[in-house]
Design a protein around this motif. Structure first.
Motif, PDB file in Angstrom:
ATOM      1  N   PRO A 188       0.820  -1.209   0.000  1.00 28.07           N
ATOM      2  CA  PRO A 188       0.000   0.000   0.000  1.00 28.07           C
ATOM      3  C   PRO A 188       0.857   1.264   0.000  1.00 28.07           C
ATOM      4  O   PRO A 188       2.032   1.248   0.378  1.00 28.07           O
ATOM      5  CB  PRO A 188      -0.799  -0.116   1.305  1.00 28.07           C
ATOM      6  N   ILE A 189       0.263   2.342  -0.431  1.00 24.81           N
ATOM      7  CA  ILE A 189       0.931   3.636  -0.379  1.00 24.81           C
ATOM      8  C   ILE A 189       1.010   4.099   1.065  1.00 24.81           C
ATOM      9  O   ILE A 189       0.028   4.017   1.807  1.00 24.81           O
ATOM     10  CB  ILE A 189       0.184   4.659  -1.247  1.00 24.81           C
ATOM     11  N   SER A 190       2.157   4.571   1.491  1.00 18.92           N
ATOM     12  CA  SER A 190       2.343   4.997   2.872  1.00 18.92           C
ATOM     13  C   SER A 190       1.347   6.080   3.251  1.00 18.92           C
ATOM     14  O   SER A 190       0.973   6.921   2.430  1.00 18.92           O
ATOM     15  CB  SER A 190       3.772   5.524   3.075  1.00 18.92           C
ATOM     16  N   LEU A 191       0.918   6.035   4.501  1.00 15.69           N
ATOM     17  CA  LEU A 191       0.034   7.037   5.115  1.00 15.69           C
ATOM     18  C   LEU A 191      -1.401   6.947   4.627  1.00 15.69           C
ATOM     19  O   LEU A 191      -2.218   7.815   4.943  1.00 15.69           O
ATOM     20  CB  LEU A 191       0.554   8.464   4.898  1.00 15.69           C
ATOM     21  N   THR A 192      -1.745   5.909   3.862  1.00 18.75           N
ATOM     22  CA  THR A 192      -3.101   5.802   3.343  1.00 18.75           C
ATOM     23  C   THR A 192      -3.851   4.574   3.851  1.00 18.75           C
ATOM     24  O   THR A 192      -5.032   4.418   3.538  1.00 18.75           O
ATOM     25  CB  THR A 192      -3.099   5.754   1.808  1.00 18.75           C
ATOM     26  N   ALA A 193      -3.199   3.704   4.604  1.00 23.58           N
ATOM     27  CA  ALA A 193      -3.882   2.516   5.117  1.00 23.58           C
ATOM     28  C   ALA A 193      -4.940   2.937   6.137  1.00 23.58           C
ATOM     29  O   ALA A 193      -4.763   3.923   6.864  1.00 23.58           O
ATOM     30  CB  ALA A 193      -2.872   1.570   5.763  1.00 23.58           C
ATOM     31  N   PRO A 194      -6.055   2.199   6.240  1.00 28.56           N
ATOM     32  CA  PRO A 194      -7.081   2.535   7.233  1.00 28.56           C
ATOM     33  C   PRO A 194      -6.502   2.565   8.638  1.00 28.56           C
ATOM     34  O   PRO A 194      -5.821   1.628   9.064  1.00 28.56           O
ATOM     35  CB  PRO A 194      -8.094   1.398   7.072  1.00 28.56           C
ATOM     36  N   SER A 195      -6.755   3.649   9.352  1.00 24.80           N
ATOM     37  CA  SER A 195      -6.146   3.844  10.663  1.00 24.80           C
ATOM     38  C   SER A 195      -6.990   3.292  11.802  1.00 24.80           C
ATOM     39  O   SER A 195      -6.493   3.141  12.918  1.00 24.80           O
ATOM     40  CB  SER A 195      -5.910   5.340  10.903  1.00 24.80           C
ATOM     41  N   GLY A 196      -8.270   3.006  11.533  1.00 24.42           N
ATOM     42  CA  GLY A 196      -9.139   2.569  12.615  1.00 24.42           C
ATOM     43  C   GLY A 196      -9.593   3.697  13.519  1.00 24.42           C
ATOM     44  O   GLY A 196     -10.212   3.449  14.561  1.00 24.42           O
TER      45      GLY A 196
END
Length: 314
Positions: free
Chosen positions: A12-20
């Motif tokens: 995945p692209i950094s800083l874009t994954a679901p953070s919850g």
């Protein structure tokens, strides 16, 4: 504009994954709720200063934001920013200070987003991006752009209000396009900005201008910086980039010309690379890849077909 499908890489692209984290924006104007959330024993907070936070390594090798219960936090009122709530109901706040606090155990260290963003969990990275973006905006927008009066913080850090004229000012986000340009021979165009060190190459990028679509911005920026005409433009993904306040919009762009003519103002050098040529340049050190946190690295990687070499922050 069409949308690019990445068939070669699954990172995945950094800083874009679901953070919850639910930002719970409806609570920002509820002072009673914010006060209760701040005083709750499960609430956690961390300090942000100059775009840096404290991070620490855990016993099992993970890297985490250094967070404390709110009752152990440094004193601050005006610069306390509500960031959201996780799925367990824990509230998170960031505290903007002039300096990061010291640590008795000396194990934690200060880190900026370019380093920490690659090490932290999606939850912690998401919290840090939010906090750094707010801090950057707060530090540079202390006065009303309408009348010049000093503004005051509202909405748990997400608004600045002018007590003189009543204007409300919101965090600024500047849209910027960033594109991997390829030609008919499936080569990629990479450029080196005038202030970058020798060997550092990356994708071209630039800000969207008033009255301009993002597709138009892609074509204009590539032609202005490298003299290359672009036809088809395919959207890939976006990435928050608070350095200080951008939203990067990533594209694959297809060149309809190949003769390079750099502008000399922003771009000092631009070159076409085949995959073999770029791989050899990485191997010899002639070309340094972008840092892995940047969407530029993923755009190049999508074309390259495998992960790029990593770069050290030392």
């Amino acid at each position: 504009m069409t949308t690019w499908t990445d068939h070669t890489a699954n990172r995945p692209i950094s800083l874009t994954a679901p953070s919850g984290i639910d930002r719970a924006a409806h609570h920002r104007l509820d002072e009673a709720w914010l006060a209760a959330a701040w005083s709750h024993p499960t609430t956690r907070c961390f300090v942000v200063s100059g775009g840096q936070v404290l991070i620490d390594e855990t016993a099992d090798g993970r890297t985490e934001l250094v967070m404390t219960p709110s009752f152990e936090a440094p004193l601050t009122e005006a610069h306390r920013y509500f960031l959201g709530i996780d799925e367990d109901g824990v509230s998170y706040f960031a505290l903007q200070k002039d300096a990061l606090p010291g640590r008795i155990d000396q194990s934690a260290r200060a880190a900026g987003l370019r380093e920490a963003g690659l090490l932290l969990s999606p939850r912690d990275a998401g919290l840090m991006v939010h906090a750094v973006g707010l801090e950057n905006w707060q530090r540079t927008h202390r006065f009303c752009s309408r009348c010049g009066e000093r503004t005051v913080i509202a909405a748990a850090g997400h608004i600045r209000r002018c007590p003189a004229c009543g204007a409300e000012h919101y965090p600024r986000t500047d849209p910027a396009v960033i594109m991997a340009v390829t030609d008919a021979d499936d080569r990629i165009l990479l450029g080196r900005q005038v202030h970058w060190p020798e060997g550092r190459f990356s994708t071209l990028a630039g800000f969207v201008e008033p009255g301009e679509s993002i597709e138009q911005a892609v074509r204009r920026e590539v032609f202005e910086e490298a003299g290359i005409a672009v036809g088809q433009v395919e959207y890939v993904a976006s990435q928050p980039w608070p350095f200080p306040s951008s939203l990067m919009l990533g594209f694959m762009a297809h060149a309809t010309s190949t003769e390079i003519d750099v502008d000399g103002d922003e771009i000092h050098e631009a070159r076409w690379f085949s995959r073999d040529e770029l791989g050899a340049a990485f191997e010899s050190g002639e070309v340094l890849p972008p840092y892995g946190i940047s969407i530029a690295a993923r755009l190049i990687e999508m074309w390259y077909g495998k992960p790029l070499p990593t770069r050290s922050f030392v």
